[in-house]
Write an enzyme that holds these catalytic residues in place. Structure first.
Site, PDB file in Angstrom:
ATOM      1  N   GLY A 124       0.553  -1.170   0.140  1.00  0.00           N
ATOM      2  CA  GLY A 124       0.267   0.222   0.002  1.00  0.00           C
ATOM      3  C   GLY A 124       0.914   1.297   0.244  1.00  0.00           C
ATOM      4  N   GLU A 125       2.106   1.293   0.094  1.00  0.00           N
ATOM      5  CA  GLU A 125       2.980   2.472   0.405  1.00  0.00           C
ATOM      6  C   GLU A 125       3.282   3.255  -0.870  1.00  0.00           C
ATOM      7  OE1 GLU A 125       6.754   2.456   2.580  1.00  0.00           O
ATOM      8  OE2 GLU A 125       5.689   1.006   3.987  1.00  0.00           O
ATOM      9  N   ALA A 126       3.283   4.211  -1.148  1.00  0.00           N
ATOM     10  CA  ALA A 126       3.388   5.171  -1.735  1.00  0.00           C
ATOM     11  C   ALA A 126       4.513   4.916  -2.695  1.00  0.00           C
ATOM     12  CB  ALA A 126       3.429   6.707  -1.896  1.00  0.00           C
ATOM     13  N   LYS A 145       7.085   2.265  -2.703  1.00  0.00           N
ATOM     14  CA  LYS A 145       6.974   0.626  -3.064  1.00  0.00           C
ATOM     15  C   LYS A 145       6.223   0.180  -4.550  1.00  0.00           C
ATOM     16  CE  LYS A 145       7.784  -1.551   1.862  1.00  0.00           C
ATOM     17  NZ  LYS A 145       7.086  -1.941   2.598  1.00  0.00           N
ATOM     18  N   ILE A 146       4.964   1.588  -4.259  1.00  0.00           N
ATOM     19  CA  ILE A 146       3.935   1.164  -5.604  1.00  0.00           C
ATOM     20  C   ILE A 146       5.226   2.020  -6.499  1.00  0.00           C
ATOM     21  CG2 ILE A 146       1.907   1.614  -6.610  1.00  0.00           C
ATOM     22  CD1 ILE A 146       0.289   1.835  -3.608  1.00  0.00           C
TER      23      ILE A 146
END
Ligand SMILES: *[C@@H]1O[C@H](CO)[C@@H](O)[C@H](O)[C@H]1NC(C)=O
Ligand SMILES: *[C@@H]1O[C@H](CO)[C@@H](O)[C@H](O)[C@H]1NC(C)=O
Ligand SMILES: *[C@@H]1O[C@H](CO)[C@@H](O)[C@H](O)[C@H]1NC(C)=O
Ligand SMILES: *[C@@H]1O[C@H](CO)[C@@H](O)[C@H](O)[C@H]1NC(C)=O
Length: 416
Positions: free
Chosen positions: A176-178, A180-181
């Site tokens: 869910g982390e920006a 990481k995405i």
């Protein structure tokens, strides 16, 4: 050795048979000359010796056979042991990916190379896809290399972008982390462009379009999104993203139709999907809030909007009693005497006061004095919804920023 011995004995017994079959049945010992009798004695002795040798061979064969059988079962035992350990490694991985990988490497079940680990994750047998996503999302050098190798295992040649995304997003659960995405989608875009040179002007174009598609998926298929964009809107939204130029309309229409006909599936879909991160986290409702100085629970009307949490005494109030900017905050579930509790806190700094403001009874606006905000929702469902929305509000902004930066970059290309 045993085989040649056995063969030589066979030929002896053959000659034995031959000589006896040649002799007539009525044949008597006393008809024989002394030489012949002597010969016969010799033959009998040889026969006895041969029988003894055969027995010895039989024993030897039995011994070797049992040895082979034992060997088989140790092999089997070793195999079973190994399988057990692999299963344990997978279990550990699903609970804590790093520990699981460490365990597998220490037990010689996995080589400590990024490509071997990437293979293991790509096969994914018995692995939780959320855990795979967590491992691939880690920031350190080695995990980044594993991510790279993992993406390289995907074959996207001659797939359109939607088909490639379907494959990619199914191979693990996007965290869910920006940040990481961002890293994962960047790796995806690079791989896609490598497999399909000439389709896009740059990986940024591919990256931006991938997001447009993921958001389209939500717009078209999430029942909470009322506004369903037509294909024309999708086309106009993606103007200028091909390094200043437009992408072929056919291509965009195809992608649109593909998503419209079949939504993206993501593994372990718990409703808290990636698109939730980007869409409409605004929400309002009654919640209980624990006081900062005086630890009492007060019922407040909360509104989540603009990346801030506002609370009011009455739904009709013009001015909020308090404002909590969500920037830099985290949210987690907590146990309390009240049911369905969660709290907002500053990660890794539990004593720091959260920047927020509130209005005193006399109308003065003062800084808040909370190191955490503890809130109780009326039901479990509402708690989950609030937590999801707040999480989305927290992680939305940095991501929008990253996407906006890229968009600026590709649309300014034409001028250079
Ligand atoms: C995978 O892990 C996540 C997070 O730990 C969990 O919510 C999910 O239920 C797991 N999935 C399976 C199939 O066990
Ligand atoms: C696409 O939309 C569906 C329906 O809202 C959702 O279940 C799924 O997780 C979405 N896929 C992605 C990759 O966001
Ligand atoms: C959030 O963190 C950044 C970087 O540490 C800082 O510059 C910013 O002021 C913080 N914002 C708030 C509201 O605390
Ligand atoms: C905040 O709370 C602490 C104790 O919890 C107190 O000492 C301090 O005076 C308070 N500050 C304000 C501005 O109310």
């Amino acid at each position: 050795f045993s085989v040649s011995l056995f063969l030589s004995f066979s030929s002896f017994s053959l000659s034995l048979c031959l000589s006896s079959s040649l002799s007539p049945r009525s044949f008597s010992l006393y008809d024989l000359t002394p030489e012949e009798q002597h010969e016969l004695e010799n033959i009998r002795r040889r026969k006895q010796e041969l029988l003894e040798d055969i027995q010895r061979l039989k024993n030897e064969i039995a011994e070797v056979t049992s040895e082979i059988e034992n060997l088989g079962s140790t092999e089997e035992r070793k195999n079973m042991q190994r399988n057990k350990q692999v299963a344990m490694g997978r279990k550990k991985f699903n609970m804590d990916p790093k520990k699981g990988i460490k365990f597998l490497i220490e037990n010689d079940l996995l080589k400590h190379t990024s490509s071997d680990i990437a293979q293991f994750l790509y096969k994914g047998e018995g692995l939780n896809k959320t855990a795979i996503g967590d491992y691939l999302g880690e920031r350190d050098e080695f995990n980044l290399q594993v991510l790279h190798d993992f993406v390289e295992l995907h074959e996207f040649t001659d797939l359109n972008l939607v088909q490639a995304l379907r494959q990619f997003l199914w191979s693990f659960r996007l965290p869910g982390e920006a940040q990481k995405i961002d890293r994962m989608m960047e790796a995806f875009a690079q791989r896609y462009c490598q497999c399909n040179p000439g389709v896009f002007q740059s990986t940024d174009t591919c990256y931006i379009l991938s997001f447009a598609i993921i958001m389209l998926n939500t717009s078209l298929h999430n029942p909470n999104v009322k506004d369903k964009p037509a294909v024309e809107r999708f086309i106009s939204m993606n103007r200028g993203i091909n390094d200043g130029g437009d992408l072929p309309e056919d291509l965009l229409r195809n992608l649109y139709d593909s998503i419209k006909n079949e939504p993206f599936k993501i593994p372990e879909d718990d409703g808290n999907d990636l698109t939730h991160t980007f869409f409409n986290p605004d929400r309002e409702g009654w919640l209980l809030k624990l006081g900062g100085r005086v630890k009492t629970w007060k019922r407040r009307w909360f509104i989540l909007t603009d990346n801030c949490l506002y609370y009011f005494e009455y739904t009709t109030d013009k001015e909020p009693r308090g404002i909590i900017p969500l920037e830099n905050l985290s949210i987690r579930e907590v146990e309390d005497k009240k049911p369905n509790c969660f709290e907002l806190f500053i990660p890794e700094n539990k004593d720091q006061v959260i920047k927020a403001c509130k209005t005193e009874a006399d109308g003065r606006v003062v800084e808040g004095n909370h190191t955490f905000y503890r809130i109780s929702a009326p039901t479990t469902e509402e708690k989950d919804e609030w937590m999801n929305s707040i999480k989305a509000a927290i992680s939305r902004d940095p991501f929008y920023e990253m996407l906006a930066t890229r968009k600026k970059k590709v649309s300014s290309m034409k001028r250079h």
